[in-house]
Enzyme design. Sequence first.
Site, short mmCIF file in Angstrom:
data_model
loop_
_atom_site.label_atom_id
_atom_site.label_comp_id
_atom_site.label_asym_id
_atom_site.label_seq_id
_atom_site.Cartn_x
_atom_site.Cartn_y
_atom_site.Cartn_z
N GLY A 1 0.81 -1.22 0.00
CA GLY A 1 0.00 0.00 0.00
C GLY A 1 0.84 1.26 0.00
N LEU A 2 2.04 1.19 -0.58
CA LEU A 2 2.89 2.39 -0.63
C LEU A 2 2.66 3.20 -1.90
CD1 LEU A 2 6.35 1.12 0.75
CD2 LEU A 2 4.59 2.39 1.95
N GLY A 3 1.69 2.79 -2.71
CA GLY A 3 1.34 3.64 -3.85
C GLY A 3 1.94 3.22 -5.17
N SER A 4 2.06 1.90 -5.39
CA SER A 4 2.67 1.46 -6.65
C SER A 4 1.84 1.89 -7.87
CB SER A 4 2.86 -0.06 -6.65
OG SER A 4 1.65 -0.72 -6.34
N SER A 5 0.51 1.98 -7.71
CA SER A 5 -0.34 2.35 -8.86
C SER A 5 -0.06 3.78 -9.31
CB SER A 5 -1.82 2.25 -8.51
OG SER A 5 -2.07 1.10 -7.80
N ASP B 1 -1.47 10.66 -3.69
CA ASP B 1 -0.38 9.74 -4.00
C ASP B 1 0.30 10.12 -5.33
OD1 ASP B 1 -2.77 9.09 -5.21
OD2 ASP B 1 -2.68 6.94 -4.78
#
Length: 322
Positions: A108-112, A155
Amino acid sequence: MRTISVSAPGKLLLLGEHAAVYGHPCIVTAVNQRMHLVAECTPDAVFRLDAENLYVKRYERPMQEVGTGQVPKAVRFVESAVRRFMQAYPFSQGIRMSTKCDFSSQHGLGSSSSVTVGAIRALAELTGRTLTREELFTMAFQAVLDVQGRSSGFDVAAAVYGGTILYQKGNKPEQLDPEQLPLIVGYSGQKADTVSQVAAVREIHDRHPEIVDRLFEIVSVLVKDGATAIRTHDYRKLGAYMNLNQGILESLEVGTAKLAAMIYATRAAGAYGAKLSGAGGGDCMIALAPEDKKELISTAIAKAGGEIIAIETNVEGVRIDH
Ligand code: MEV
């Protein structure tokens, strides 16, 4: 053929998740776990992708179909980014991309958002377009909204601008402080789904708008005063605000027993404050740690069943690596 390597940082939300979706401010820091993307043009009009972390191998589609029809989940954000870029700046070549992430998409660190920003930055470089950070942000945010439906864009802002920023939808992000934040990050081992967490909060909001809007007003105050606490390095105050914010997130039912166990354990071990970070329902928690308590706090997270993710905060936004 020219090959471009780009990287964009992951992020952690310090204060203000969920309220941010309703137009309130939040504070986000870019972290040194990055998404790396290599891209080149090809002579045929085919889009090709390898995404090691997502088990995507030799994926290909005709360029004109990218981002349309049934798109496999793992490639939605990249395709959406490519489509948005092609719509704004049509070009005739094909594109080959490969991505590799320092962190797991589970964390959930914002790969998207990192991959979306990275893909657009790479395409701009390959096709000789100069995009300002604002233009890059706007296009990447649009691409994320195409896939996700509802998002504050925090993000995307972290991936584009980097640093530690006070972000509010519609405003230019404000950089708060160039220093490292003494954060310890624990992964709960539970994978959260942002879209369903945002939808669940929407349901509570729509059932009790007069109460939830007031809670979000309080979050706004925590964020604005939290920004001052960061600027003045008043971590005791920032920690207290994180605890208050956590209470509000719990009232919105986005906490989990596992996250709570990790959060309570870090507070007992001397953290200034601790909270979940992001959409909740799993993913990560963060603890703000006095220098002399870092080890105790890390041990407490591990004892509560969490996994420590070593990070540095406040890092550079998207960049061309070579
Ligand atoms: C998700 O990491 C944070 C949320 O506030 C969603 C968003 O701001 O887009 C829940």
